[in-house]
Design a protein around this motif. Structure first.
Motif, PDB file in Angstrom:
ATOM      1  N   THR A 100      41.704  36.067  31.872  1.00 13.95           N
ATOM      2  CA  THR A 100      43.036  36.663  31.738  1.00 13.95           C
ATOM      3  C   THR A 100      43.003  37.903  30.853  1.00 13.95           C
ATOM      4  O   THR A 100      43.614  38.930  31.175  1.00 13.95           O
ATOM      5  CB  THR A 100      44.028  35.631  31.170  1.00 13.95           C
ATOM      6  OG1 THR A 100      44.135  34.534  32.083  1.00 13.95           O
ATOM      7  CG2 THR A 100      45.412  36.247  30.968  1.00 13.95           C
ATOM      8  N   VAL A 101      42.292  37.827  29.743  1.00 12.53           N
ATOM      9  CA  VAL A 101      42.169  38.989  28.867  1.00 12.53           C
ATOM     10  C   VAL A 101      41.490  40.133  29.613  1.00 12.53           C
ATOM     11  O   VAL A 101      41.947  41.290  29.556  1.00 12.53           O
ATOM     12  CB  VAL A 101      41.375  38.639  27.591  1.00 12.53           C
ATOM     13  CG1 VAL A 101      41.006  39.908  26.826  1.00 12.53           C
ATOM     14  CG2 VAL A 101      42.198  37.722  26.701  1.00 12.53           C
ATOM     15  N   PHE A 102      40.416  39.834  30.303  1.00 10.88           N
ATOM     16  CA  PHE A 102      39.702  40.853  31.065  1.00 10.88           C
ATOM     17  C   PHE A 102      40.622  41.493  32.097  1.00 10.88           C
ATOM     18  O   PHE A 102      40.634  42.717  32.286  1.00 10.88           O
ATOM     19  CB  PHE A 102      38.489  40.234  31.756  1.00 10.88           C
ATOM     20  CG  PHE A 102      37.641  41.205  32.514  1.00 10.88           C
ATOM     21  CD1 PHE A 102      36.698  41.991  31.863  1.00 10.88           C
ATOM     22  CD2 PHE A 102      37.795  41.346  33.887  1.00 10.88           C
ATOM     23  CE1 PHE A 102      35.920  42.909  32.570  1.00 10.88           C
ATOM     24  CE2 PHE A 102      37.020  42.253  34.601  1.00 10.88           C
ATOM     25  CZ  PHE A 102      36.083  43.040  33.935  1.00 10.88           C
ATOM     26  N   GLN A 103      41.414  40.654  32.771  1.00 13.99           N
ATOM     27  CA  GLN A 103      42.322  41.148  33.802  1.00 13.99           C
ATOM     28  C   GLN A 103      43.433  42.014  33.208  1.00 13.99           C
ATOM     29  O   GLN A 103      43.723  43.098  33.714  1.00 13.99           O
ATOM     30  CB  GLN A 103      42.938  39.966  34.559  1.00 13.99           C
ATOM     31  CG  GLN A 103      43.878  40.350  35.686  1.00 13.99           C
ATOM     32  CD  GLN A 103      44.433  39.142  36.398  1.00 13.99           C
ATOM     33  OE1 GLN A 103      44.588  38.065  35.819  1.00 13.99           O
ATOM     34  NE2 GLN A 103      44.740  39.298  37.683  1.00 13.99           N
ATOM     35  N   ASP A 110      43.740  45.902  37.537  1.00 13.69           N
ATOM     36  CA  ASP A 110      43.661  44.458  37.734  1.00 13.69           C
ATOM     37  C   ASP A 110      44.878  43.729  37.181  1.00 13.69           C
ATOM     38  O   ASP A 110      45.265  42.667  37.679  1.00 13.69           O
ATOM     39  CB  ASP A 110      42.399  43.893  37.075  1.00 13.69           C
ATOM     40  CG  ASP A 110      41.136  44.247  37.841  1.00 13.69           C
ATOM     41  OD1 ASP A 110      41.260  44.721  38.987  1.00 13.69           O
ATOM     42  OD2 ASP A 110      40.039  44.060  37.291  1.00 13.69           O
ATOM     43  N   ALA A 111      45.487  44.284  36.134  1.00 13.29           N
ATOM     44  CA  ALA A 111      46.602  43.621  35.475  1.00 13.29           C
ATOM     45  C   ALA A 111      47.744  43.322  36.451  1.00 13.29           C
ATOM     46  O   ALA A 111      48.405  42.282  36.365  1.00 13.29           O
ATOM     47  CB  ALA A 111      47.116  44.468  34.315  1.00 13.29           C
ATOM     48  N   TYR A 112      47.959  44.209  37.397  1.00 12.43           N
ATOM     49  CA  TYR A 112      49.080  44.042  38.314  1.00 12.43           C
ATOM     50  C   TYR A 112      48.869  42.911  39.315  1.00 12.43           C
ATOM     51  O   TYR A 112      49.796  42.533  40.024  1.00 12.43           O
ATOM     52  CB  TYR A 112      49.355  45.357  39.048  1.00 12.43           C
ATOM     53  CG  TYR A 112      50.003  46.384  38.150  1.00 12.43           C
ATOM     54  CD1 TYR A 112      51.385  46.380  37.935  1.00 12.43           C
ATOM     55  CD2 TYR A 112      49.237  47.339  37.489  1.00 12.43           C
ATOM     56  CE1 TYR A 112      51.979  47.294  37.096  1.00 12.43           C
ATOM     57  CE2 TYR A 112      49.831  48.266  36.641  1.00 12.43           C
ATOM     58  CZ  TYR A 112      51.201  48.241  36.450  1.00 12.43           C
ATOM     59  OH  TYR A 112      51.787  49.149  35.610  1.00 12.43           O
ATOM     60  N   SER A 113      47.677  42.352  39.359  1.00  9.50           N
ATOM     61  CA  SER A 113      47.424  41.214  40.244  1.00  9.50           C
ATOM     62  C   SER A 113      47.536  39.877  39.508  1.00  9.50           C
ATOM     63  O   SER A 113      47.293  38.818  40.088  1.00  9.50           O
ATOM     64  CB  SER A 113      46.045  41.330  40.897  1.00  9.50           C
ATOM     65  OG  SER A 113      45.014  41.288  39.924  1.00  9.50           O
TER      66      SER A 113
END
Length: 217
Positions: A72-75, A81-84
């Motif tokens: 989650t942190v990586f995303q 990637d955050a928007y997914s």
């Protein structure tokens, strides 16, 4: 996204013997914490749950939580990637009631997780958190229709989904440095233990009383 792809079934299995709160609320708590902190290791996660007066997590659940927090942190750190990012709720093959309640639980978990980070809020973030609290305050009986039906659910789901994306832009800190944990050795006594000894008047940190009043039934 079905329950296998989303991880819903994996979480159900890992948390099968742990029933303090729902897996959606745990996922929300993890996400809220990970919008402001770096992912901790298993002993620190165990300490977080102890200090929140939860029962110890089973080994499988603790490992899954630790791995999911890292992902989650990586995303969330990556703008694309955050928007997914997606909250952990059951897929659309489940009754609308189940999905609404799971999203409500996720929202309450997020508010708890972010609340214990001790981070300040911008005016926009404060407004978003206030709106998220309305989702966390939804009251719905099993045989009661959710106002607005599927369309309304999709609207609040999309709003909730974007909250961690918006909150994850701040500088991160170590979980061990937040007030809930700071200064405590991994083998330090928990809040519950100190309360039992008469050294603390309240069973849970004050932030939980304020930000997580609506416990799932």
């Amino acid at each position: 996204m079905n329950d296998n792809i989303s991880g819903w079934n994996t979480w159900l299995t890992a948390f099968d013997d742990w029933t303090d709160v729902s897996i959606s609320e745990v996922h929300g708590l993890m996400t809220g914490l990970m919008t402001a902190c770096d992912a901790p290791d298993e002993p620190v996660w165990a300490k977080v749950f102890e200090e929140l007066s939860f029962a110890p997590l089973p080994d499988e659940a603790l490992t899954l939580l630790t791995e999911e927090a890292e992902d989650t942190v990586f995303q969330l750190k990556d703008k694309d990637d955050a928007y997914s990012y997606t909250p952990l709720v059951p897929d659309d093959e489940h009754d609308l009631y189940e999905r609404v309640i799971a999203l409500k639980q996720w929202a309450n978990g997020f508010m708890t997780g972010f609340g214990i980070t001790d981070c300040g809020l911008s005016s926009d973030e404060n407004e978003m958190l206030s709106d998220l609290a309305k989702i966390g305050g939804i009251r719905l009986e099993y045989d009661e229709d959710f106002e607005g039906g599927e369309e309304s659910y999709l609207h609040i789901y999309e709003f909730a989904r974007m909250v961690p994306v918006s909150f994850a832009t701040r500088k991160r800190k170590a979980v061990k440095d937040i007030a809930l944990i700071a200064g405590l050795a991994i083998d330090a006594k928990t809040t519950k233990e100190l309360q039992a000894e008469g050294k603390l008047p309240k069973p849970m940190p004050p932030v939980l009383d304020l930000m997580n009043q609506n416990r799932p039934s």
